[in-house]
Design a protein around this motif. Sequence first.
Motif, short mmCIF file in Angstrom:
data_model
loop_
_atom_site.label_atom_id
_atom_site.label_comp_id
_atom_site.label_asym_id
_atom_site.label_seq_id
_atom_site.Cartn_x
_atom_site.Cartn_y
_atom_site.Cartn_z
N GLY A 1 4.15 2.07 -2.20
CA GLY A 1 3.21 3.03 -2.78
C GLY A 1 2.99 4.19 -1.83
N THR A 2 1.98 5.00 -2.09
CA THR A 2 1.71 6.15 -1.24
C THR A 2 1.32 5.71 0.16
N ARG A 3 0.30 4.89 0.27
CA ARG A 3 -0.14 4.35 1.56
C ARG A 3 -1.13 3.24 1.31
N THR A 4 -1.26 2.34 2.28
CA THR A 4 -2.24 1.26 2.19
C THR A 4 -2.53 0.73 3.59
N ARG A 5 -3.70 0.15 3.78
CA ARG A 5 -4.06 -0.44 5.07
C ARG A 5 -3.46 -1.84 5.14
N VAL A 6 -2.83 -2.14 6.28
CA VAL A 6 -2.19 -3.44 6.51
C VAL A 6 -2.76 -4.02 7.80
N TYR A 7 -3.11 -5.31 7.75
CA TYR A 7 -3.63 -6.02 8.91
C TYR A 7 -2.86 -7.33 9.03
N VAL A 8 -2.24 -7.55 10.20
CA VAL A 8 -1.53 -8.80 10.47
C VAL A 8 -1.92 -9.24 11.87
N ALA A 9 -2.31 -10.52 11.99
CA ALA A 9 -2.72 -11.06 13.28
C ALA A 9 -2.26 -12.49 13.43
N LYS A 10 -2.20 -12.95 14.67
CA LYS A 10 -1.92 -14.36 14.94
C LYS A 10 -3.26 -15.10 14.86
N PRO A 11 -3.40 -16.08 13.97
CA PRO A 11 -4.70 -16.73 13.80
C PRO A 11 -5.15 -17.53 15.02
N GLY A 12 -4.26 -18.08 15.80
CA GLY A 12 -4.66 -18.92 16.92
C GLY A 12 -5.33 -18.15 18.04
N ASP A 13 -4.66 -17.12 18.55
CA ASP A 13 -5.20 -16.38 19.68
C ASP A 13 -5.83 -15.05 19.28
N GLY A 14 -5.74 -14.69 18.01
CA GLY A 14 -6.38 -13.47 17.53
C GLY A 14 -5.64 -12.19 17.89
N GLU A 15 -4.43 -12.30 18.41
CA GLU A 15 -3.67 -11.10 18.75
C GLU A 15 -3.35 -10.32 17.47
N ILE A 16 -3.72 -9.05 17.45
CA ILE A 16 -3.48 -8.21 16.28
C ILE A 16 -2.13 -7.55 16.43
N LEU A 17 -1.23 -7.79 15.47
CA LEU A 17 0.10 -7.22 15.50
C LEU A 17 0.13 -5.84 14.87
N VAL A 18 -0.63 -5.65 13.79
CA VAL A 18 -0.74 -4.34 13.16
C VAL A 18 -2.09 -4.27 12.45
N SER A 19 -2.74 -3.12 12.56
CA SER A 19 -4.01 -2.89 11.88
C SER A 19 -4.15 -1.38 11.70
N ARG A 20 -3.55 -0.87 10.62
CA ARG A 20 -3.58 0.57 10.39
C ARG A 20 -3.16 0.89 8.97
N VAL A 21 -3.31 2.16 8.61
CA VAL A 21 -2.83 2.62 7.32
C VAL A 21 -1.35 2.93 7.47
N MET A 22 -0.54 2.30 6.63
CA MET A 22 0.90 2.53 6.65
C MET A 22 1.28 3.39 5.46
N ALA A 23 2.23 4.30 5.66
CA ALA A 23 2.67 5.22 4.62
C ALA A 23 3.93 4.70 3.94
N ARG A 24 4.28 5.33 2.82
CA ARG A 24 5.46 4.94 2.05
C ARG A 24 6.70 4.93 2.95
N GLY A 25 7.48 3.87 2.83
CA GLY A 25 8.71 3.75 3.59
C GLY A 25 8.56 3.00 4.90
N GLU A 26 7.34 2.83 5.39
CA GLU A 26 7.14 2.11 6.65
C GLU A 26 7.29 0.61 6.40
N THR A 27 7.81 -0.09 7.40
CA THR A 27 8.04 -1.52 7.29
C THR A 27 7.50 -2.22 8.53
N PHE A 28 6.85 -3.34 8.34
CA PHE A 28 6.41 -4.21 9.42
C PHE A 28 7.20 -5.51 9.30
N VAL A 29 7.81 -5.95 10.40
CA VAL A 29 8.60 -7.18 10.40
C VAL A 29 8.14 -8.04 11.57
#
Length: 149
Positions: free
Chosen positions: A74-102
Amino acid sequence: MARHRRDPQGFLRIMMAVGAIAIAVALLAVGGYALWRAVDTAADPVSAGIAPQSSESRPASPTAVPVLAITVTGTRTRVYVAKPGDGEILVSRVMARGETFVSDERRLAVVVEDGSAVRIRVNGETRPPAEPGVRLAFTVDGDRTAAGA
């Protein structure tokens, strides 16, 4: 009769005040422009020629299937991904069309603001898209996915 002489310090004070006002106006203009560009929802980084950014977290080999892959369709959306055990945040931001998190992390907590604006693959399997405006929240645990609120 006494001669009147100009005060050179008075002229210098006026010029310093004019210079300070000019600098303040320039800074306000630059700040306003930056703010306008930051909140401009019509700007699309893909059509503007800006390369989409990707996460630093990548599969170990090119043939390996990542545990989690989120691509914004889509145009853009907020994405949040974290490790539940230690709370390390891998991504927490608004991502735009075409961006990929792996990521290859085995345990992940995932929240996507608009589930219809992304394509999500968990262990190579594509999750069905959500209805427009519906928030997705789920956890990835090993080789299985647990749905969340």
